[in-house]
Design a protein around this motif. Structure first.
Motif, PDB file in Angstrom:
ATOM      1  N   GLY A  67       0.837  -1.200   0.000  1.00  0.00           N
ATOM      2  CA  GLY A  67       0.000   0.000   0.000  1.00  0.00           C
ATOM      3  C   GLY A  67       0.865   1.240   0.000  1.00  0.00           C
ATOM      4  O   GLY A  67       1.726   1.412   0.868  1.00  0.00           O
ATOM      5  N   ASN A  68       0.651   2.103  -0.984  1.00  0.00           N
ATOM      6  CA  ASN A  68       1.480   3.304  -1.092  1.00  0.00           C
ATOM      7  C   ASN A  68       1.299   4.244   0.094  1.00  0.00           C
ATOM      8  O   ASN A  68       2.237   4.937   0.495  1.00  0.00           O
ATOM      9  CB  ASN A  68       1.165   4.033  -2.401  1.00  0.00           C
ATOM     10  N   ASP A  69       0.097   4.277   0.685  1.00  0.00           N
ATOM     11  CA  ASP A  69      -0.129   5.123   1.851  1.00  0.00           C
ATOM     12  C   ASP A  69       0.742   4.682   3.024  1.00  0.00           C
ATOM     13  O   ASP A  69       1.248   5.519   3.790  1.00  0.00           O
ATOM     14  CB  ASP A  69      -1.600   5.098   2.259  1.00  0.00           C
ATOM     15  N   PHE A  70       0.913   3.372   3.174  1.00  0.00           N
ATOM     16  CA  PHE A  70       1.772   2.858   4.245  1.00  0.00           C
ATOM     17  C   PHE A  70       3.221   3.283   4.012  1.00  0.00           C
ATOM     18  O   PHE A  70       3.912   3.727   4.947  1.00  0.00           O
ATOM     19  CB  PHE A  70       1.672   1.334   4.305  1.00  0.00           C
ATOM     20  N   TYR A  71       3.700   3.156   2.794  1.00  0.00           N
ATOM     21  CA  TYR A  71       5.073   3.564   2.501  1.00  0.00           C
ATOM     22  C   TYR A  71       5.259   5.073   2.666  1.00  0.00           C
ATOM     23  O   TYR A  71       6.324   5.523   3.093  1.00  0.00           O
ATOM     24  CB  TYR A  71       5.467   3.120   1.096  1.00  0.00           C
ATOM     25  N   GLU A  72       4.252   5.866   2.334  1.00  0.00           N
ATOM     26  CA  GLU A  72       4.355   7.306   2.570  1.00  0.00           C
ATOM     27  C   GLU A  72       4.542   7.604   4.054  1.00  0.00           C
ATOM     28  O   GLU A  72       5.317   8.487   4.435  1.00  0.00           O
ATOM     29  CB  GLU A  72       3.105   8.010   2.042  1.00  0.00           C
ATOM     30  N   LEU A  73       3.822   6.873   4.891  1.00  0.00           N
ATOM     31  CA  LEU A  73       3.937   7.077   6.333  1.00  0.00           C
ATOM     32  C   LEU A  73       5.346   6.748   6.821  1.00  0.00           C
ATOM     33  O   LEU A  73       5.934   7.485   7.604  1.00  0.00           O
ATOM     34  CB  LEU A  73       2.894   6.209   7.049  1.00  0.00           C
ATOM     35  N   VAL A  74       5.894   5.620   6.353  1.00  0.00           N
ATOM     36  CA  VAL A  74       7.196   5.156   6.843  1.00  0.00           C
ATOM     37  C   VAL A  74       8.347   5.949   6.217  1.00  0.00           C
ATOM     38  O   VAL A  74       9.268   6.388   6.923  1.00  0.00           O
ATOM     39  CB  VAL A  74       7.372   3.649   6.551  1.00  0.00           C
ATOM     40  N   LEU A  75       8.316   6.133   4.915  1.00  0.00           N
ATOM     41  CA  LEU A  75       9.457   6.727   4.213  1.00  0.00           C
ATOM     42  C   LEU A  75       9.465   8.242   4.253  1.00  0.00           C
ATOM     43  O   LEU A  75      10.531   8.849   4.102  1.00  0.00           O
ATOM     44  CB  LEU A  75       9.460   6.260   2.751  1.00  0.00           C
ATOM     45  N   GLY A  76       8.302   8.842   4.452  1.00  0.00           N
ATOM     46  CA  GLY A  76       8.232  10.292   4.414  1.00  0.00           C
ATOM     47  C   GLY A  76       8.046  10.808   3.000  1.00  0.00           C
ATOM     48  O   GLY A  76       7.904  10.036   2.040  1.00  0.00           O
ATOM     49  N   PRO A  77       8.037  12.129   2.823  1.00  0.00           N
ATOM     50  CA  PRO A  77       7.715  12.729   1.515  1.00  0.00           C
ATOM     51  C   PRO A  77       8.642  12.309   0.382  1.00  0.00           C
ATOM     52  O   PRO A  77       8.239  12.342  -0.789  1.00  0.00           O
ATOM     53  CB  PRO A  77       7.834  14.236   1.793  1.00  0.00           C
ATOM     54  N   SER A  78       9.881  11.943   0.672  1.00  0.00           N
ATOM     55  CA  SER A  78      10.815  11.596  -0.407  1.00  0.00           C
ATOM     56  C   SER A  78      10.405  10.328  -1.137  1.00  0.00           C
ATOM     57  O   SER A  78      10.718  10.158  -2.316  1.00  0.00           O
ATOM     58  CB  SER A  78      12.223  11.410   0.150  1.00  0.00           C
ATOM     59  N   MET A  79       9.727   9.418  -0.448  1.00  0.00           N
ATOM     60  CA  MET A  79       9.373   8.105  -0.996  1.00  0.00           C
ATOM     61  C   MET A  79      10.594   7.407  -1.590  1.00  0.00           C
ATOM     62  O   MET A  79      10.546   6.789  -2.654  1.00  0.00           O
ATOM     63  CB  MET A  79       8.261   8.230  -2.038  1.00  0.00           C
ATOM     64  N   VAL A  80      11.704   7.495  -0.889  1.00  0.00           N
ATOM     65  CA  VAL A  80      12.934   6.808  -1.289  1.00  0.00           C
ATOM     66  C   VAL A  80      13.151   5.663  -0.307  1.00  0.00           C
ATOM     67  O   VAL A  80      13.330   5.890   0.891  1.00  0.00           O
ATOM     68  CB  VAL A  80      14.149   7.747  -1.279  1.00  0.00           C
ATOM     69  N   TYR A  81      13.149   4.440  -0.831  1.00  0.00           N
ATOM     70  CA  TYR A  81      13.287   3.263   0.024  1.00  0.00           C
ATOM     71  C   TYR A  81      14.678   2.659  -0.171  1.00  0.00           C
ATOM     72  O   TYR A  81      14.849   1.578  -0.717  1.00  0.00           O
ATOM     73  CB  TYR A  81      12.184   2.265  -0.301  1.00  0.00           C
ATOM     74  N   SER A  82      15.681   3.405   0.241  1.00  0.00           N
ATOM     75  CA  SER A  82      17.060   2.931   0.223  1.00  0.00           C
ATOM     76  C   SER A  82      17.846   3.866   1.133  1.00  0.00           C
ATOM     77  O   SER A  82      17.330   4.882   1.602  1.00  0.00           O
ATOM     78  CB  SER A  82      17.638   2.924  -1.202  1.00  0.00           C
ATOM     79  N   CYS A  83      19.089   3.535   1.364  1.00  0.00           N
ATOM     80  CA  CYS A  83      19.913   4.262   2.323  1.00  0.00           C
ATOM     81  C   CYS A  83      20.069   5.726   1.929  1.00  0.00           C
ATOM     82  O   CYS A  83      20.455   6.037   0.806  1.00  0.00           O
ATOM     83  CB  CYS A  83      21.279   3.586   2.415  1.00  0.00           C
ATOM     84  N   ALA A  84      19.787   6.622   2.865  1.00  0.00           N
ATOM     85  CA  ALA A  84      20.007   8.050   2.647  1.00  0.00           C
ATOM     86  C   ALA A  84      21.486   8.387   2.844  1.00  0.00           C
ATOM     87  O   ALA A  84      22.283   7.548   3.278  1.00  0.00           O
ATOM     88  CB  ALA A  84      19.141   8.863   3.602  1.00  0.00           C
ATOM     89  N   TYR A  85      21.848   9.609   2.523  1.00  0.00           N
ATOM     90  CA  TYR A  85      23.248  10.060   2.608  1.00  0.00           C
ATOM     91  C   TYR A  85      23.279  11.274   3.516  1.00  0.00           C
ATOM     92  O   TYR A  85      22.939  12.382   3.114  1.00  0.00           O
ATOM     93  CB  TYR A  85      23.755  10.401   1.203  1.00  0.00           C
ATOM     94  N   TRP A  86      23.681  11.047   4.765  1.00  0.00           N
ATOM     95  CA  TRP A  86      23.519  12.042   5.813  1.00  0.00           C
ATOM     96  C   TRP A  86      24.719  12.987   5.882  1.00  0.00           C
ATOM     97  O   TRP A  86      25.867  12.541   5.940  1.00  0.00           O
ATOM     98  CB  TRP A  86      23.340  11.354   7.163  1.00  0.00           C
ATOM     99  N   PRO A  87      24.462  14.301   5.953  1.00  0.00           N
ATOM    100  CA  PRO A  87      25.565  15.240   6.174  1.00  0.00           C
ATOM    101  C   PRO A  87      26.044  15.209   7.618  1.00  0.00           C
ATOM    102  O   PRO A  87      27.207  15.474   7.903  1.00  0.00           O
ATOM    103  CB  PRO A  87      24.940  16.600   5.830  1.00  0.00           C
ATOM    104  N   ALA A  88      25.131  14.886   8.527  1.00  0.00           N
ATOM    105  CA  ALA A  88      25.436  14.794   9.956  1.00  0.00           C
ATOM    106  C   ALA A  88      24.294  14.032  10.605  1.00  0.00           C
ATOM    107  O   ALA A  88      23.176  13.989  10.060  1.00  0.00           O
ATOM    108  CB  ALA A  88      25.568  16.183  10.573  1.00  0.00           C
TER     109      ALA A  88
END
Length: 432
Positions: free
Chosen positions: A153-174
């Motif tokens: 369900g896309n609504d579930f993924y929106e809740l978990v992933l947030g607005p980016s809808m990127v389901y992979s490792c982010a790249y954190w500045p800090a």
């Protein structure tokens, strides 16, 4: 007299051969174990039957998903304390198959059966994927596995992933709170775009395009034409709407298509972000060869992939029981060295490998925070069992990345032409 917890604690310690590192509260209200630690709540006897009939990780996971087992207190601390008993012990101890010639072991098993009540095995939770482990990584089995994981369900993924809808490792500045999940996901997409040297007039194939985040970023911010392929109907529908909303339908095509069926190369660049874990060792050379074929000479591949630690005897590797049954059916992790070797065998020149292991731990903790803050809505969207699957999977995975049990790497590879000129800068990294 309420005494289930002390009895259970004694039996478990007899079975595992070490003190239980968490407190236990049983269905009768009794408690036992060290104070000031997270509490493992055994809500009913069925939890014990899950463990008896599937000793080890899968039995515990079934009890958790069914709601028969819970944790009060910090989930990360509880999982960290239990990890040595569940994930880090050798196979014999981890699955509770110590020799039945041991009288103490036999006594403990009898005690557990007595405490569990009914001798009949409980049914697995409905969230468990049940399918034969044969014919792996055919087009049919891959579609089924992808649907199990992504068509929640896309609504579930929106809740978990947030607005980016990127389901992979982010790249954190800090680390948070200096960095946010949304910014870190944008920075990851931009990192991939820079490594692939995306610019107007070039053509990108995004393999396993998910909900279209990389495709939109590449077309909107770098002016490239993009083809994104996924096996998930729900992902494709969501991605197409995003593309239309951004006014990019003339630049982006989203297809429900297996990467093996893409024939309209050559492409200037290929991004494969969090997709190769689904390929499997049997098919990985085929995967690498197909992507090499789809690139023009000088074209670049950015392969973003989770890796496991190598084993002394690779023939003993087996897929994690919980993740295979509940999260990524048929998924496999490979050591980084194996991945690089197979990319080279396919004809690629590997030019850069960047480990971003710690970044994934931060990303997963962000997703868990999103899930837990929206727990009621998550349960309403997907059911309590599925919500518990994701909570356990993401929290345990965060710890696995933090403890270096698994990692994640971006491998930049080039289809280098015969001349040897691949157009990469002499120095591609800046170290702080």
């Amino acid at each position: 007299m309420a005494d289930a917890a002390p009895r259970l604690k004694g039996i478990l310690e007899q079975l595992i051969g070490t003190p239980l590192p968490v407190r236990v509260r049983a269905w009768d209200g009794s408690q036992a174990g060290p104070p000031d630690t997270p509490t493992l709540v055994v809500r009913n006897r069925r939890a014990l039957r899950h463990l008896l009939w599937k000793p080890g990780e899968l039995g515990l996971a079934r009890a958790w998903v069914a709601g028969d087992l819970a944790v009060e207190g910090d989930l990360y601390t509880a999982l960290d304390r239990l990890s040595g008993l569940i994930w880090e012990r050798d196979e014999e101890t981890r699955t509770l198959t110590r020799s039945l010639r041991d009288p103490g072991f036999r006594s403990a098993v009898r005690g557990l059966f007595a405490l569990a009540g009914s001798p009949l095995p409980p049914a697995p939770p409905p969230e468990e994927a049940r399918r034969p482990r044969r014919g792996l990584h055919t087009r049919h089995s891959d579609r089924r596995a992808i649907s199990h994981h992504y068509d929640v369900g896309n609504d579930f993924y929106e809740l978990v992933l947030g607005p980016s809808m990127v389901y992979s490792c982010a790249y954190w500045p800090a680390p948070p709170p200096q960095g946010t999940l949304e910014q870190a996901q944008h920075d990851k997409l931009e990192l991939v775009a820079r490594k692939l040297a995306l610019e107007p007039g070039r053509r990108l194939l995004d393999v396993g395009c998910g909900w279209g985040s990389m495709a939109v970023h590449a077309a909107r911010d770098h002016g490239v034409d993009v083809v994104g392929v996924t096996l998930s109907q729900e992902q494709a529908a969501y991605a197409r709407k995003r593309v239309a909303d951004e006014g990019l339908t003339d630049r982006i095509e989203i297809r429900v298509q297996d990467y093996r069926d893409v024939t309209d190369g050559p492409y200037d660049a290929i991004s494969s972000i969090g997709m190769a874990e689904h390929v499997g060792s049997r098919r990985y050379l085929e995967y690498a060869t197909a992507l090499h074929r789809l690139l023009k000479p000088g074209g670049r591949l950015l392969n973003h992939q989770i890796a496991r630690r190598p084993q002394r005897d690779e023939t003993t590797y087996r897929v994690d029981d919980f993740i295979d049954a509940y999260v990524f059916p048929d998924g496999e992790l490979a050591p980084l060295g194996s991945t690089v070797t197979l990319l080279e065998r396919a004809g690629f020149e590997v030019r850069d490998v960047e480990s971003i292991r710690e970044h994934y731990a931060l990303t997963l903790r962000g997703w868990v925070a999103n899930l837990e803050s929206g727990w009621s809505r998550a349960v309403a969207l997907t059911g309590p069992g599925r919500a518990r699957v994701w909570q356990l999977y993401m929290a345990a995975s965060a710890l696995a990345f933090e403890r270096n049990r698994i990692g994640v790497n971006q491998v930049l590879a080039v289809r280098t032409p015969e001349s040897g000129a691949c157009a990469l800068p002499l120095r591609s990294r800046t170290w702080n």
